[in-house]
Design a protein around this motif. Structure first.
Motif, PDB file in Angstrom:
ATOM      1  N   LEU C  26       0.833  -1.204   0.000  1.00 57.50           N
ATOM      2  CA  LEU C  26       0.000   0.000   0.000  1.00 57.50           C
ATOM      3  C   LEU C  26       0.865   1.250   0.000  1.00 57.50           C
ATOM      4  O   LEU C  26       0.621   2.192  -0.749  1.00 57.50           O
ATOM      5  N   ALA C  29       2.586   1.733  -3.349  1.00 60.12           N
ATOM      6  CA  ALA C  29       1.663   2.218  -4.364  1.00 60.12           C
ATOM      7  C   ALA C  29       1.320   3.680  -4.132  1.00 60.12           C
ATOM      8  O   ALA C  29       1.261   4.476  -5.072  1.00 60.12           O
ATOM      9  N   ALA C  30       1.103   4.043  -2.873  1.00 52.80           N
ATOM     10  CA  ALA C  30       0.725   5.426  -2.573  1.00 52.80           C
ATOM     11  C   ALA C  30       1.875   6.384  -2.881  1.00 52.80           C
ATOM     12  O   ALA C  30       1.674   7.450  -3.479  1.00 52.80           O
ATOM     13  N   ALA C  70      -0.058  -2.079  -6.571  1.00 56.81           N
ATOM     14  CA  ALA C  70      -0.817  -2.619  -5.436  1.00 56.81           C
ATOM     15  C   ALA C  70      -1.217  -4.071  -5.650  1.00 56.81           C
ATOM     16  O   ALA C  70      -1.298  -4.844  -4.701  1.00 56.81           O
ATOM     17  N   VAL C 112      -5.667   2.870  -2.364  1.00 59.69           N
ATOM     18  CA  VAL C 112      -4.682   3.668  -3.098  1.00 59.69           C
ATOM     19  C   VAL C 112      -5.369   4.818  -3.825  1.00 59.69           C
ATOM     20  O   VAL C 112      -4.883   5.954  -3.833  1.00 59.69           O
TER      21      VAL C 112
END
Lengths: 233, 238, 226
Positions: C26, C29-30, C70, C112
């Motif tokens: 997570l 991806a963020a 993700a 996300v």
């Protein structure tokens, strides 16, 4: 020589013969196109490439890719390795045909539209198909186990085939047009008979090329599998 | 409902190839409750392939496997219910605690009280006080016991063991042997794959030697291990 | 039916619990999404093209790439200690297994997106106003579809050597139609047009979702059953 290896050899021979015939046929069609077919009024000589470009696109989209997907689907049901071999061979030919379409498109387009590339519906769809096929081959190359490779390719093939109408839809939506049939319509509403004759000859030759090339690629894969079996057994 | 003396495992004509390699070439096997089959054979003979086929993890390319009268197939998840697998991998998630791992297994097997059962099983493996630890925080021997706990959560009547003694020291090995001895009941059948027959000789009631994907030997376990070694050499040479 | 759902939720819950503990995917991806947005900001010439015209494309491209990041974890986590065998051994149908993985992936990608959207509004100084409900609906519909395909593909590529690279290669062509439909829907919304104007795009998204969720559920067992 094992029966499989012998069969592979005969298929390869047949494949080479057919492919060579098809290539000769292709040359004949080009000759037909240049010498014996009227020059199209608006587009001039550049339009001649149409007799190669269109059949390649049609065979790729309506023969090679669907056959790959259906062979894969049948494989998921029957688990016959021959189906997987055929699907892979058909995908290879589809890739080559797409390459031809993408190469001849700009050759046709530059004199007419002034640019090498346009996001024309047909060309864009073919570009997508090309990337899907590259993904297919990359996936196959990345998996060692033949059973996994066959099943995964089949899944990708079926998904890819269902994706095609959505690509068609989204590309036309993107260009702000109403979805139109991608089935190639000749650039003029009705073709004079000589053009039609050349175009149909182009189709016949492209189909022959497909059959010959698939036979050849299938034979090569069969030979490879036979050789591996001989080493292992 | 199959009759009481019906085989727990009925495998017929199992065949499986990996490309050019034929791992199994037409293997039949009947296993009744109460039997413990010791599965031996040279490397690459197909032992793991056979075990995984019996577990339903590999779909046979030819032949069939029936467990308790139900044919193993992708369409019938319940046919897998009686099966338990203990392999050299623990099948545990490193990011979940022991308790969480076992409760997950319990839920997947539709147990009425997964948490209670998990604690019971952990207690039997002397792991209850470690229930909130992650697998990586345990010693190798404890990880093996945790794997056993997971495998036994649903009280399987067919226990398949793939080289369970690998990597265990003498104490842990004895402990496992004792546990398997306890698990050997009239209702349960076991298949133990091992490289060293001595590890599980006393537990076994039958012995099978797979060579090149076929049975080289399949019969009741002889009394004398030393004498059997000769038979094994002959058979394994093919 | 209830049992299948329970199994799926147990599996999805397990994935969520595991990811929330480590947060690696997570966070990656963020952070990736934030970086992409930042790069886009520097890569454009504010005097040449109005932000509001370019914004939908930037949003959807960012979401596309961050989602792939993700989804990568879905089956790589199953490879540790052979845990996936545990799922395959259980009396759980392959459809439930798929559903569980799918729901977890869907949750991750939505998280996300929930992080990306405010950043996007912030970086590009947008006033979403009335467009927000429509945008959220579009986001949801697009996500439902490509996560379905991504879940199947991540199961396949988990067995390959370059899984992180293979997933985008296979998945991106499948993300383009939803991306185009979504952009086509978002542009009018940002221009203040009502939801009723963009129904065709939403319908196409829904059609894509139905087609690919169905196909994915049907084909998943072919991928995981050897």
């Amino acid at each position: 020589m094992t029966p499989d290896a012998a069969r592979a050899r005969s298929l390869m021979t047949r494949g080479v013969v057919l492919t060579v015939l098809a290539l000769i046929g292709q040359a004949a069609v080009m000759l037909l196109a240049i010498q014996f077919t009227p020059v199209e009024a608006r587009q001039g000589m550049a339009q001649k490439i149409f007799y190669v470009h269109v059949p390649a696109a049609v065979i790729a989209l309506w023969v090679a890719v669907p056959l790959t997907a259906f062979a894969g689907l049948l494989y998921l049901w029957l688990h016959d390795p021959r189906l997987d071999r055929f699907a892979a061979a058909s995908a290879e030919v589809a890739t080559v045909l797409c390459g031809i379409v993408l190469a001849t498109g700009p050759i046709w387009g530059k004199p007419i539209w002034g640019t090498w590339w346009t996001w024309d519906g047909r060309l864009t769809l073919t570009l997508f198909l090309f990337f899907l096929l590259l993904g297919y081959h990359t996936l196959r190359a990345a998996i060692r186990d033949p059973g996994d490779r066959a099943r995964f390719s089949a899944v990708l093939g079926v998904m890819g085939l269902v994706l095609v109408p959505f690509i068609h839809l989204s590309v036309y939506l993107w260009r702000g047009l109403h979805p139109q049939p991608v089935v190639l319509k000749p650039s003029a509403p009705s073709l004079p008979p000589e053009m039609l004759r050349t175009l149909l000859s182009g189709f016949a030759v492209a189909f022959l090329l497909y059959v010959g090339f698939v036979t050849l690629r299938y034979g090569i894969q069969l030979a490879r599998d036979a050789r591996e079996a001989a080493h292992a057994g | 409902m199959p009759p009481a003396d019906a085989p727990l495992v009925e495998a017929r004509g199992l065949a499986r190839r990996y490309g050019p390699v034929h791992a199994l070439r037409g293997v039949d096997l009947d296993l009744h409750p109460g039997e413990v089959l010791l599965l031996l054979g040279p490397n690459g003979a197909g032992k793991s392939t056979l075990l995984r086929s019996l577990a339903g993890l590999l779909r046979p390319q030819a032949g069939s496997v029936m467990i308790a009268g139900r044919r193993l197939s992708g369409d019938d998840p319940d046919a897998r219910r009686p099966i338990g697998l203990l392999s050299h991998q623990s099948l545990l998630y490193d990011e979940l605690t022991l308790l969480e791992n076992l409760v997950l297994a319990g839920r997947l097997y539709d147990l009425p009280d997964p948490r209670g059962r998990a604690e019971t099983v952990l207690a039997r493996q002397a792991l209850l006080e470690r229930k909130d630890d992650r697998p990586r925080q345990l010693s190798r021997g404890m990880q093996q016991r945790a794997a056993i706990a997971r495998a036994l959560m649903h009280d399987p009547i067919l226990l398949l063991l793939d080289e369970p003694f690998t990597g265990l020291d003498a104490v842990a090995g004895d402990r496992l042997r004792a546990l398997l001895g306890e698990l050997r009941t009239a209702e349960r059948a076991m298949v133990i794959v091992t490289h060293h027959a001595s590890e599980a000789w006393d537990l076994a009631t039958r012995v099978g030697v797979l060579v090149g994907g076929r049975w080289g030997f399949l019969g009741p376990r002889p009394a004398d291990l030393a004498a059997f070694h000769l038979t094994y050499q002959e058979v394994a040479r093919g | 039916m209830g049992r299948a759902l329970r199994h799926a939720l147990a599996i999805a819950g397990k994935d969520l619990r595991m990811e929330l503990r480590t947060r690696t995917s997570l966070l990656s991806a963020a952070v990736f999404a934030a970086l992409v947005l930042m790069v886009f900001n520097f890569a454009r010439d504010p005097t040449a093209v109005a932000t509001v015209d370019l914004a939908p494309s930037i949003l959807w491209v960012t979401v596309t790439f961050a989602s792939v990041v993700a989804m990568n974890r879905a089956f790589t986590v199953e490879r540790e200690n052979g845990a996936f065998d545990g799922l395959l051994l259980a009396p759980v149908s392959r459809e439930s297994l798929y559903l569980g993985k799918y729901l977890a992936n869907l949750a991750f990608v939505l998280i996300v997106e929930a992080i990306t959207l405010p950043l996007f509004v912030l970086f590009f100084n947008l006033d979403l106003g009335g467009a927000l409900p429509g945008l959220l609906l579009t986001l949801l519909l697009a996500t439902i579809g490509f996560v379905a395909v991504g879940t199947v593909f991540s199961a396949m590529v988990a067995k390959t050597r370059f899984a992180e690279l293979m997933l985008p290669i296979l998945l991106l062509p499948f993300m383009v139609p939803p991306l185009i439909f979504a952009v086509k829907t978002t542009v009018p919304l940002f221009a203040g047009r009502p939801l009723s104007d963009v129904l065709p795009g939403l319908r196409f998204l829904a059609l894509y979702d139905v087609a690919f969720v169905t196909l994915s559920v049907l084909l998943f067992s072919a991928v995981v059953d050897e």
